[in-house]
Design an enzyme around this catalytic site. Structure first.
Site, PDB file in Angstrom:
ATOM      1  N   ASN A  10       0.863  -1.191   0.000  1.00 28.49           N
ATOM      2  CA  ASN A  10       0.000   0.000   0.000  1.00 28.49           C
ATOM      3  C   ASN A  10       0.898   1.240   0.000  1.00 28.49           C
ATOM      4  O   ASN A  10       1.549   1.529   0.997  1.00 28.49           O
ATOM      5  CB  ASN A  10      -0.899  -0.024   1.245  1.00 28.49           C
ATOM      6  CG  ASN A  10      -1.670   1.272   1.423  1.00 28.49           C
ATOM      7  OD1 ASN A  10      -1.847   2.041   0.482  1.00 28.49           O
ATOM      8  ND2 ASN A  10      -2.143   1.516   2.640  1.00 28.49           N
ATOM      9  N   LYS A  12      -0.003   4.327  -0.185  1.00 27.21           N
ATOM     10  CA  LYS A  12      -0.628   5.517   0.414  1.00 27.21           C
ATOM     11  C   LYS A  12      -0.458   6.721  -0.526  1.00 27.21           C
ATOM     12  O   LYS A  12      -0.493   6.554  -1.744  1.00 27.21           O
ATOM     13  CB  LYS A  12      -0.044   5.795   1.796  1.00 27.21           C
ATOM     14  CG  LYS A  12       0.010   4.541   2.654  1.00 27.21           C
ATOM     15  CD  LYS A  12       0.289   4.813   4.088  1.00 27.21           C
ATOM     16  CE  LYS A  12       0.510   3.502   4.798  1.00 27.21           C
ATOM     17  NZ  LYS A  12       0.236   3.541   6.216  1.00 27.21           N
ATOM     18  N   HIS A  93      -9.497   0.715   4.950  1.00 25.40           N
ATOM     19  CA  HIS A  93      -8.186   0.896   5.593  1.00 25.40           C
ATOM     20  C   HIS A  93      -8.373   1.803   6.805  1.00 25.40           C
ATOM     21  O   HIS A  93      -9.179   2.737   6.785  1.00 25.40           O
ATOM     22  CB  HIS A  93      -7.202   1.525   4.594  1.00 25.40           C
ATOM     23  CG  HIS A  93      -5.786   1.505   5.110  1.00 25.40           C
ATOM     24  ND1 HIS A  93      -5.323   2.464   5.985  1.00 25.40           N
ATOM     25  CD2 HIS A  93      -4.762   0.653   4.895  1.00 25.40           C
ATOM     26  CE1 HIS A  93      -4.055   2.189   6.283  1.00 25.40           C
ATOM     27  NE2 HIS A  93      -3.693   1.088   5.630  1.00 25.40           N
ATOM     28  N   GLU A  95      -6.731   4.195   7.933  1.00 28.85           N
ATOM     29  CA  GLU A  95      -6.547   5.638   7.683  1.00 28.85           C
ATOM     30  C   GLU A  95      -7.817   6.240   7.077  1.00 28.85           C
ATOM     31  O   GLU A  95      -8.150   7.390   7.347  1.00 28.85           O
ATOM     32  CB  GLU A  95      -5.321   5.869   6.786  1.00 28.85           C
ATOM     33  CG  GLU A  95      -4.029   5.655   7.577  1.00 28.85           C
ATOM     34  CD  GLU A  95      -2.816   5.283   6.757  1.00 28.85           C
ATOM     35  OE1 GLU A  95      -2.837   5.425   5.523  1.00 28.85           O
ATOM     36  OE2 GLU A  95      -1.825   4.829   7.362  1.00 28.85           O
ATOM     37  N   GLU A 165      -5.090  -5.613  10.301  1.00 33.68           N
ATOM     38  CA  GLU A 165      -4.106  -4.550  10.497  1.00 33.68           C
ATOM     39  C   GLU A 165      -4.348  -3.863  11.846  1.00 33.68           C
ATOM     40  O   GLU A 165      -5.169  -2.934  11.943  1.00 33.68           O
ATOM     41  CB  GLU A 165      -4.231  -3.509   9.381  1.00 33.68           C
ATOM     42  CG  GLU A 165      -3.939  -4.072   8.005  1.00 33.68           C
ATOM     43  CD  GLU A 165      -3.351  -3.008   7.080  1.00 33.68           C
ATOM     44  OE1 GLU A 165      -2.251  -3.232   6.590  1.00 33.68           O
ATOM     45  OE2 GLU A 165      -3.984  -1.957   6.898  1.00 33.68           O
ATOM     46  N   GLY A 171       2.522   1.899  10.620  1.00 34.97           N
ATOM     47  CA  GLY A 171       3.425   3.046  10.493  1.00 34.97           C
ATOM     48  C   GLY A 171       4.142   3.392  11.788  1.00 34.97           C
ATOM     49  O   GLY A 171       4.726   4.472  11.908  1.00 34.97           O
ATOM     50  N   SER A 208       3.639  -2.553  10.072  1.00 36.70           N
ATOM     51  CA  SER A 208       5.095  -2.521  10.235  1.00 36.70           C
ATOM     52  C   SER A 208       5.787  -3.815   9.780  1.00 36.70           C
ATOM     53  O   SER A 208       6.719  -4.301  10.414  1.00 36.70           O
ATOM     54  CB  SER A 208       5.462  -2.184  11.685  1.00 36.70           C
ATOM     55  OG  SER A 208       5.029  -0.867  11.994  1.00 36.70           O
TER      56      SER A 208
HETATM   57  C1  PEP Z   1      -0.599  -0.027   5.817  1.00 37.53           C
HETATM   58  O1  PEP Z   1      -0.608   1.132   5.430  1.00 37.53           O
HETATM   59  O2  PEP Z   1      -1.539  -0.774   5.503  1.00 37.53           O
HETATM   60  C2  PEP Z   1       0.513  -0.495   6.657  1.00 37.53           C
HETATM   61  C3  PEP Z   1       0.423  -1.702   7.146  1.00 37.53           C
HETATM   62  O3  PEP Z   1       1.555   0.382   6.855  1.00 37.53           O
HETATM   63  P1  PEP Z   1       2.994   0.042   7.522  1.00 37.53           P
HETATM   64  O4  PEP Z   1       3.507  -1.227   6.900  1.00 37.53           O
HETATM   65  O5  PEP Z   1       3.841   1.219   7.201  1.00 37.53           O
HETATM   66  O6  PEP Z   1       2.763  -0.141   8.998  1.00 37.53           O
END
Ligand code: PEP
Length: 251
Positions: A10, A12, A93, A95, A165, A171, A208
């Site tokens: 992803n 973003k 998601h 976000e 997630e 992040g 992460s």
């Molecule tokens: C994501 O944006 O779905 C995500 C898992 O980000 P990150 O790997 O940076 O934690």
């Protein structure tokens, strides 16, 4: 021995059109297609046309969509438009849920509309840190699944991928431990069996994920792939995660 892995990135709100094309071309040079391996990247809308179909072994997904087909919805993009540009779409998601106030009801509408337009959705669920600390992870995830999947016909269930997630891991550099992730993945698998008995639905872990923790996460029994944010922006890191999936497929 594992039979299949889905490795998803992803991006973003990162990468211009030129950067996106360069990335997809460069990533394709780093791995060989293999039975059971599926690689998808989710660029911003602006890069979809420039990357879709560019490399056969890299699928392209959209990060979001609106739940109406067309109309007076300034700034929105519909699944009808995405059909020509994307192989799948992220729905819910964290976000989108947190920054753009998407409700479970919105997520349900998006999921059903994506299915209607043959755009396989990747449904994201996960708990906040206070919810985890209060022991509410499993009920929260169950509630999100039940609400998102309300009214989805059984025959459509296998077109859906679920991404677990945990919000506190996105992040932050702090991933769920493989055991924590496995526990929730197992629970999601059981919940999906209750909702749609006999269905086979992929469950990705996201939060992460990096080359260093990906092998152990991917080795967990109920983890069928990863959704990678930050580490999917660098060809060397994302391809190292793909290589780990290939190692497990060939083990
Ligand atoms: C994501 O944006 O779905 C995500 C898992 O980000 P990150 O790997 O940076 O934690």
């Amino acid at each position: 021995m594992r039979k299949e892995y889905l490795i998803a990135g992803n991006w973003k709100m990162f990468k211009t059109i030129a950067e996106s094309r360069e990335f997809v071309r460069a990533l394709a040079k780093e791995f060989s297609a293999a039975p059971g391996l599926e690689v998808v990247v989710f660029p911003p809308y602006t890069s979809l046309a420039a990357t879709h179909g560019l490399e056969a072994k890299i699928k392209i997904g959209a990060q979001n969509m609106f739940f109406e087909e067309k109309g007076a919805f300034t700034g929105e993009i519909s699944p009808l438009m995405l059909q020509e540009l994307a192989d799948c779409v992220l729905v819910g998601h964290s976000e989108r849920r947190e920054i753009f106030a998407e409700s479970d009801e919105d997520v349900n509408k998006k999921l059903k509309t994506a299915l209607k337009f043959n755009l396989p959705p990747v449904l994201c669920v996960g708990e906040t840190l206070p919810e985890r600390e209060a022991g509410k992870t499993l009920p929260k995830v169950r509630q999100q699944l039940e609400m998102a999947l309300q009214g989805v016909a059984g025959a459509n269930m296998e077109k859906i991928t679920v991404a677990y997630e945990p919000i506190w891991a996105i992040g932050t550099g702090r991933n769920a431990t493989p055991a924590q992730a496995q526990e929730v993945h197992h629970f999601i698998g059981q919940t999906l069996q209750e909702i749609a008995p006999g269905s086979r639905i992929k469950i990705l872990y996201g939060g992460s994920v990096k080359p260093e923790n990906s092998l152990e996460l991917l080795s967990q029994e109920d983890i069928s792939g990863v959704l990678v944010g930050g580490a999917s922006l660098k060809v060397d890191q994302f391809s190292a995660i793909i290589q780990n999936a290939l190692k497990l497929l060939n083990a």
